[in-house]
Enzyme design. Sequence first.
Site, short mmCIF file in Angstrom:
data_model
loop_
_atom_site.label_atom_id
_atom_site.label_comp_id
_atom_site.label_asym_id
_atom_site.label_seq_id
_atom_site.Cartn_x
_atom_site.Cartn_y
_atom_site.Cartn_z
N GLU A 111 -43.51 6.10 31.63
CA GLU A 111 -42.87 4.94 32.23
C GLU A 111 -43.82 3.74 32.21
OE1 GLU A 111 -39.97 5.81 35.56
OE2 GLU A 111 -41.54 4.77 36.67
N GLU A 151 -43.84 2.14 28.93
CA GLU A 151 -42.63 1.34 28.76
C GLU A 151 -42.79 -0.01 29.47
OE1 GLU A 151 -39.18 3.67 29.84
OE2 GLU A 151 -37.89 1.90 29.69
N CYS A 170 -36.42 8.26 38.32
CA CYS A 170 -36.71 9.67 38.63
C CYS A 170 -35.81 10.25 39.70
CB CYS A 170 -38.18 9.85 38.99
SG CYS A 170 -38.80 8.61 40.09
N SER A 207 -35.65 2.79 33.30
CA SER A 207 -36.65 3.34 32.38
C SER A 207 -36.01 4.54 31.68
CB SER A 207 -37.86 3.79 33.19
OG SER A 207 -38.57 4.76 32.46
N LYS A 265 -30.91 17.12 42.43
CA LYS A 265 -31.71 17.65 41.32
C LYS A 265 -31.00 18.81 40.63
CE LYS A 265 -35.43 15.13 41.15
NZ LYS A 265 -35.75 14.40 39.93
N GLU A 284 -28.76 17.12 38.27
CA GLU A 284 -29.58 16.55 37.18
C GLU A 284 -29.93 17.64 36.16
OE1 GLU A 284 -33.34 13.65 37.19
OE2 GLU A 284 -33.93 15.66 37.71
N GLU A 299 -27.36 16.21 28.69
CA GLU A 299 -28.47 15.69 27.87
C GLU A 299 -29.82 16.31 28.24
OE1 GLU A 299 -26.36 14.08 29.77
OE2 GLU A 299 -27.28 12.48 30.94
N CYS A 358 -38.16 11.25 48.88
CA CYS A 358 -37.88 12.69 48.82
C CYS A 358 -38.34 13.48 50.04
CB CYS A 358 -38.54 13.30 47.60
SG CYS A 358 -37.94 12.59 46.09
FE1 HC1 Z 1 -38.84 13.80 44.13
FE2 HC1 Z 1 -39.75 13.33 41.82
S1 HC1 Z 1 -40.65 12.47 43.71
S2 HC1 Z 1 -37.73 12.66 42.51
O1 HC1 Z 1 -38.19 12.59 45.22
O2 HC1 Z 1 -39.99 11.73 40.81
O3 HC1 Z 1 -36.61 15.69 44.31
O4 HC1 Z 1 -40.63 15.37 45.93
O5 HC1 Z 1 -39.77 16.09 42.46
O6 HC1 Z 1 -38.43 14.83 39.52
O7 HC1 Z 1 -42.44 14.24 41.08
C1 HC1 Z 1 -37.46 14.99 44.33
C2 HC1 Z 1 -39.86 14.79 45.32
C3 HC1 Z 1 -39.54 14.98 42.72
C4 HC1 Z 1 -39.00 14.22 40.35
C5 HC1 Z 1 -41.43 13.95 41.29
FE1 SF4 Z 2 -33.46 10.99 45.19
FE2 SF4 Z 2 -33.18 11.95 47.62
FE3 SF4 Z 2 -33.25 13.60 45.56
FE4 SF4 Z 2 -35.47 12.31 46.26
S1 SF4 Z 2 -34.40 13.83 47.47
S2 SF4 Z 2 -34.68 12.59 44.20
S3 SF4 Z 2 -34.66 10.36 46.99
S4 SF4 Z 2 -31.66 12.07 45.97
#
Ligand code: HC1
Ligand code: SF4
Length: 574
Positions: A279, A282, A299, A319, A358, A361, A366, A503
């Site tokens: 990132e 970028e 993220c 990003s 997550k 995700e 993809e 998080c």
């Molecule tokens: Fe997160 Fe991340 S900080 S998004 O909040 O960018 O879930 O802890 O794992 O992927 O590193 C969450 C936390 C995490 C990602 C990182």
């Molecule tokens: Fe986003 Fe909340 Fe998941 Fe962290 S815990 S990645 S802030 S949705």
Amino acid sequence: KVTIRINGKNFLADSEETILQVARNNNIEIDTLCFVKDCMGTQECNVCRVEDLNNNSLIRACATKAYEGLNINTNSKLVQMGKKKVITDLLNNHNLKCYTCKRVSNCEFLELVKKTEAKLHKRKDFSREEYQEDLRSKSISLDRSKCLRCGRCVSACREKSGTEIIKFNDISGEIFVGPENLKCFDSTNCLLCGQCVAACPVGALTEKSHLEKVVDALNNNEKHVIVAMAPSVRTALGEIFKLEMGTDVTGKIYSAMREIGFKKVFDVNFAADITILEEGTELIERIKAGGPFPMFTSCCPGWVRYVENYVPEAIPHLSSAKSPQQIFGAASKSYYPFLENINPEDVFTVSVMPCVAKKFESERPEMENNNIRNIDAVLTTRELGELIKKYGIKFENLNDSEVDPMMGTYTGAGTIFGVTGGVMEAALRSVKDILENNSLENVDYKIVRGFEGLKEATVTIDGNNYNVAVISGGKTISKFFSENMIKNKNYHFVEFMACPGGCINGGGQPYVTPMEKENKDYKNLRGEVLYSQDKNSNLRKSHKNQAVLDMYENFVNKEEHLHHHLFHTTYTNR
Ligand code: HC1
Ligand code: SF4
Ligand code: SF4
């Protein structure tokens, strides 16, 4: 100021405060199901009723403001009888199946059933389709047969995500919580942040479980099962095992993971450092090319869903770097098999996350390379707690152990990702060093720390000023777009997280009770663990992570565009 009497003692109160607030401020517990700090539910659960001794009647503590001469008792016979009746009614409408319920050890309702000695009179008929557990979402499960209709989720969604996805729906005369028309969460504009899950007092809203998948893989000798935890897991898991809030349990978690039988214990922080390199590069390219600005972090999958669902025109600002979870997954199916000389298809990668989004995700179409999924299963912090208990491990007695370094070594910059402002701070440390061709001593950007929803700063890099902003919480994200800050503010780089505070306050973290929310600064306590790890770490910049540099040198850079193929993605305009 007014004087009110609670249980025979006088207290000075503000006339704007409710009885419940005055009691909680003075450490007097009044039971309630619908009221939690920052997200009031329906204010109608009736559990918080106390006796007004001037009238011998019951009044709601959450809805009655303090006034001079008010004299109440919180535990009189009348209160006890009233409460027992309310809990009995709820019990008759609750599908009591505690033996299979995830919340059995911390169910707020079960506590009240025990306390009031309420008994089930007549079990409700739960055969209606709406009462079957809704498992369609990739992130959130909803069992409406356990729902108390307290409204905490409805209020949390409104106050924290700002989206008002979860509602009360009247369907043929009965009230059901869920998205409009009880649609699947995933096919609505829901962020899947799970703030509704974190607010639920019972086992109605929970994460979509991946525990079974993980246990099956662990029992399969042909699978090479590896694991890595997110930054903010290490600061919260101890709470499940009754350790003080704000205890760093990093080393204990590594030990527990080894006892469970994971072949390798790695860390998502390693991949957070990679995210900064990708990132950061970028951002540097955009700086050199004079834009396009602002660039947005990518993220947080709740935030990414926000952009895709509400403001798809902003997609080009994101990003293209994958999140640390997905970068870790991609490396686990390419670099790791290369190091171990094994078939990528035999690797089963588990991530542990503070987050329910997550899970979604990890299942995005993809998020695979060469037809192999990046991540195979995602456990929440709470699920890791369950897994540790399932394996009979006495977590609190474990000794610390070390991470497996090849994909586990991390810097302080990777750790602070878990708290709002951390990604920005980590990126600034590296981008400034690289553009100024220097190794700067001062790496603290305290200006982007703290828990306000919107933080702004101007930083000077190589003689030029750049405006940055850090935003957490869906409600503040909405404000960013409704006030057209994308144009009105001259931002260059903005960090976004869907959960208020980042998080550490994710929807998959250990439950915080309403009383704890009142009395403990839990976001700060959790965040401090990450900042102090960073402070005490001898490496605090992602681009100095030797394990990451080794990976680029020995593997990623050997093939042109491989870093792009593995670590970057595209977004969808739905
Ligand atoms: Fe997160 Fe991340 S900080 S998004 O909040 O960018 O879930 O802890 O794992 O992927 O590193 C969450 C936390 C995490 C990602 C990182
Ligand atoms: Fe986003 Fe909340 Fe998941 Fe962290 S815990 S990645 S802030 S949705
Ligand atoms: Fe609302 Fe977040 Fe729950 Fe979706 S996941 S219903 S946005 S609180």
